[in-house]
Write a protein that holds these residues in place. Sequence first.
Motif, PDB file in Angstrom:
ATOM      1  N   GLY A  69       0.786  -1.229   0.000  1.00 41.96           N
ATOM      2  CA  GLY A  69       0.000   0.000   0.000  1.00 41.96           C
ATOM      3  C   GLY A  69       0.817   1.277   0.000  1.00 41.96           C
ATOM      4  N   ASP A  70       2.024   1.238   0.547  1.00 46.86           N
ATOM      5  CA  ASP A  70       2.792   2.476   0.598  1.00 46.86           C
ATOM      6  C   ASP A  70       3.554   2.726  -0.702  1.00 46.86           C
ATOM      7  OD1 ASP A  70       3.960   0.151   1.499  1.00 46.86           O
ATOM      8  OD2 ASP A  70       5.667   1.192   2.361  1.00 46.86           O
ATOM      9  N   ALA A  72       1.949   1.674  -3.971  1.00 47.10           N
ATOM     10  CA  ALA A  72       0.928   1.885  -5.000  1.00 47.10           C
ATOM     11  C   ALA A  72      -0.416   1.475  -4.426  1.00 47.10           C
ATOM     12  CB  ALA A  72       1.250   1.024  -6.235  1.00 47.10           C
ATOM     13  N   PRO A  73      -1.516   2.057  -4.942  1.00 46.23           N
ATOM     14  CA  PRO A  73      -2.834   1.707  -4.394  1.00 46.23           C
ATOM     15  C   PRO A  73      -3.355   0.386  -4.953  1.00 46.23           C
ATOM     16  CG  PRO A  73      -3.076   3.376  -6.073  1.00 46.23           C
ATOM     17  CD  PRO A  73      -1.609   3.103  -5.965  1.00 46.23           C
ATOM     18  N   GLY A  75      -3.980  -2.370  -3.503  1.00 49.42           N
ATOM     19  CA  GLY A  75      -5.006  -2.960  -2.652  1.00 49.42           C
ATOM     20  C   GLY A  75      -6.381  -2.433  -3.000  1.00 49.42           C
ATOM     21  N   GLU A  76      -6.503  -1.101  -3.142  1.00 54.61           N
ATOM     22  CA  GLU A  76      -7.782  -0.479  -3.473  1.00 54.61           C
ATOM     23  C   GLU A  76      -8.256  -0.899  -4.863  1.00 54.61           C
ATOM     24  OE1 GLU A  76      -5.389   1.077  -1.810  1.00 54.61           O
ATOM     25  OE2 GLU A  76      -6.104   2.952  -0.904  1.00 54.61           O
ATOM     26  N   GLY A  80      -5.071  -7.129  -4.830  1.00 51.25           N
ATOM     27  CA  GLY A  80      -4.615  -8.032  -3.779  1.00 51.25           C
ATOM     28  C   GLY A  80      -3.454  -7.469  -2.981  1.00 51.25           C
ATOM     29  N   THR A 186      -5.135 -14.610  -2.406  1.00 47.38           N
ATOM     30  CA  THR A 186      -5.689 -13.736  -1.367  1.00 47.38           C
ATOM     31  C   THR A 186      -5.657 -14.376   0.017  1.00 47.38           C
ATOM     32  OG1 THR A 186      -7.880 -14.553  -1.939  1.00 47.38           O
ATOM     33  CG2 THR A 186      -7.222 -12.484  -2.924  1.00 47.38           C
ATOM     34  N   GLU A 188      -4.096 -15.656   3.591  1.00 49.10           N
ATOM     35  CA  GLU A 188      -3.220 -14.923   4.501  1.00 49.10           C
ATOM     36  C   GLU A 188      -1.757 -15.213   4.175  1.00 49.10           C
ATOM     37  OE1 GLU A 188      -4.035 -13.015   7.170  1.00 49.10           O
ATOM     38  OE2 GLU A 188      -6.061 -13.567   7.790  1.00 49.10           O
ATOM     39  N   ASP A 203       3.678  -4.397   9.953  1.00 49.97           N
ATOM     40  CA  ASP A 203       2.281  -4.311  10.368  1.00 49.97           C
ATOM     41  C   ASP A 203       1.493  -3.306   9.554  1.00 49.97           C
ATOM     42  OD1 ASP A 203       2.768  -6.112  12.380  1.00 49.97           O
ATOM     43  OD2 ASP A 203       3.588  -4.541  13.635  1.00 49.97           O
ATOM     44  N   GLY A 204       2.135  -2.435   8.843  1.00 57.14           N
ATOM     45  CA  GLY A 204       1.397  -1.426   8.113  1.00 57.14           C
ATOM     46  C   GLY A 204       2.304  -0.293   7.747  1.00 57.14           C
ATOM     47  N   PRO A 205       1.742   0.721   7.103  1.00 54.54           N
ATOM     48  CA  PRO A 205       2.540   1.820   6.607  1.00 54.54           C
ATOM     49  C   PRO A 205       3.269   2.549   7.734  1.00 54.54           C
ATOM     50  CG  PRO A 205       0.249   2.014   5.901  1.00 54.54           C
ATOM     51  CD  PRO A 205       0.308   0.889   6.872  1.00 54.54           C
ATOM     52  N   THR A 208       1.125   3.285  14.760  1.00 57.49           N
ATOM     53  CA  THR A 208       0.427   4.368  15.452  1.00 57.49           C
ATOM     54  C   THR A 208       0.886   4.397  16.890  1.00 57.49           C
ATOM     55  OG1 THR A 208      -1.340   2.841  15.908  1.00 57.49           O
ATOM     56  CG2 THR A 208      -1.587   4.232  14.000  1.00 57.49           C
ATOM     57  N   ARG A 214       1.280  -0.115  23.750  1.00 54.32           N
ATOM     58  CA  ARG A 214       0.885  -1.407  24.341  1.00 54.32           C
ATOM     59  C   ARG A 214       2.086  -2.314  24.499  1.00 54.32           C
ATOM     60  NH1 ARG A 214      -5.130  -2.765  22.195  1.00 54.32           N
ATOM     61  NH2 ARG A 214      -6.027  -0.857  23.003  1.00 54.32           N
TER      62      ARG A 214
ATOM     63  N   GLU B 241     -12.532  -9.154  -3.014  1.00 55.13           N
ATOM     64  CA  GLU B 241     -11.671  -8.047  -3.467  1.00 55.13           C
ATOM     65  C   GLU B 241     -12.505  -6.852  -3.925  1.00 55.13           C
ATOM     66  OE1 GLU B 241      -8.167  -7.829  -3.602  1.00 55.13           O
ATOM     67  OE2 GLU B 241      -8.149  -9.573  -2.319  1.00 55.13           O
ATOM     68  N   LEU B 303      -5.859  -3.928   3.644  1.00 57.70           N
ATOM     69  CA  LEU B 303      -5.189  -2.737   3.102  1.00 57.70           C
ATOM     70  C   LEU B 303      -4.171  -2.162   4.083  1.00 57.70           C
ATOM     71  CD1 LEU B 303      -8.302  -0.998   1.523  1.00 57.70           C
ATOM     72  CD2 LEU B 303      -6.667  -2.502   0.434  1.00 57.70           C
TER      73      LEU B 303
END
Lengths: 214, 413
Positions: A69-70, A72-73, A75-76, A80, A186, A188, A203-205, A208, A214, B241, B303
């Motif tokens: 995702g960071d 190119a889009p 995923g949107e 996949g 698709t 996991e 874990d992601g872009p 947080t 935590r 998807e 995502l």
Amino acid sequence: MNRYLPLSILALAILAFATLMLVIAPGMQINSRPAPEGLTPYSEAEQRGRETYVSLGCLYCHSQQPRSGDQAPDGERGWGRASVAADYTYDQPHQLGTMRTGPDLLNVGARLPSEGWHLTHLYQPRAIFDWSIMPAYPYLFDEKPQAGPGDVVVALPAEYAPQDGVVVATQQALDLTAYLQSLDRTYEVPADGLRDHGYGTPDGPEPTPSEEER
Amino acid sequence: MARKSKHSRPDEAFEPYEEHAGVPMPVNWVAIALTIWGTAMLYDTGESVQESLQDRAEDSDVVAQSVPDEGTLLFGANCATCHQPDGRGLRDAVPPLAGSEIVAAGPDIVSRILLRGIDGPLTVVGQDFDGHMPSFDSALNDAEIAELASYVTTRWADTTEATAQTSEEVASLRAEIGDRGSFGGGAELAMMISSLPDQPPMPARSHVQAGDQAARDLVFAGRDQVWSCASCHGDLGQGDESTPRLAGLPGAYIVKQLQNFREGTRENESMQLVVQGLSDPEMTALGAYYTDLRVPSTARPVLSGDLKRGEQLALQGDWSIGVPACFTCHGPSGFGVAPNFPGLSAQHAPYLAAQLANWVGGQRHNDALGLMAQISEALSTQDRRAVADYLASLPPVPAGGASMARMETQDDQ
């Protein structure tokens, strides 16, 4: 230039070192990973379809490597998640591709599982997308006055359908479609999936603050 | 240049040079002083970084203590939107937990209901409800369900028996339940809980299985010119998807989208081709078909969106960017409000994020008052991913959720 022996030895050593680090070590790293649970080997029809995919040069316009995702889009777009090395376990030769003239296809079977849709689209992409620049593949299909038993008729809008008779798919078109439908990574990511996280974290872009606490 | 000037030129053999001058002493002193000061500062900050790290750790301990316990958090995020924070439910729409005979039966039953959901009429505290509780099977893990069941029974069950539930117990319940689907209303619950008051009978569901034959033909066989609905949207309307989940969406909403594809206010080449061959009565039949479908969630957050941020957007919105909470219009827990607001829960994250982008990009301009376009414009890419991922993680729209939402509106009036 009369010390050719040490020179050649040094040159070969450098090459050997590069091969060790860039080919052998990553190869060992990847080969030791088991195939992901969600991935099944290609069936015979799918494998034949894959050979057609290779021979038609689909690779020149379609990649098979969704980005994270960071980068190119993807995923949107429904292309996949970013792929991992294990996703290509059964792909010989791989069809990663570098050009994205058309969409990425590694998960086309998930977002477009319809056999009918693929047959129409392979016969004449313009029947669906009037702006499409994908070549049509009419030679994968037969025109017949009447569909015989077991024939798969291609659904076509009136302006692309033959004057009379029907368009039926050849075995080659059906195999290719079976391969496209089988492209679905698709599941996991395996917990130990090898992948490049680009600029993000596993874990992601960006982590947080609340998660960090935590 | 220099040759053309009128200034006297130096001799040809002249070599430029610089007279030697030592660094003035004051500069040396300053440099030495700065070095000493810098070294001292390094030591000093080294210590204070340690101190502040310790301070922060202590601070966060205090914060952690003041944060409500896990059960309260889980209840607020998953249950309170329907059952209300005080557990009193909504009259005629959502059964209360406070005083409920079902909750009184103990954490085991609560866990079972959380895992299976309820789909059918039931009577709680003397009131009749058209029960449509989602299954949290796919949305919560064993530990979370155990935590919730313990929390709900401890808070509302008027009992002296043990109210704690362990995740091992939930795991064995999950294995025992398998895929038995939702509880058939109060009638099935009464078979497990002897103390339950009389429950309304479960109505026959034959119409759902049969469906309109014409609609079923369209869904599974398609037409000469177009593909069948199920070939892309799945046998149960589950989607995947960027292909949306249709099961449980309000029928009127589905009809409106099909009409919008025909009019061109919503763009999608494949769907625009499909609707060319559909008549209005067929669209209505398809809407009725999909709204009655029940299917477990197949959506996952994919995502890498920030789920906490997504939860905030869905539950509270973000007025600093002018975005209202999703649930204010799309119903409690995103179950949708018939006829105009589609359910969002368990919808596929890539589809949701793509639609938010489409409202901005102009492929979709079929929203009343341009509301969704405004909201989408205000959301950053990260926010879109966050909210899409959060909604994908929710349990699916309970079938017939539309009727529940209708009753709620009547309640307001």
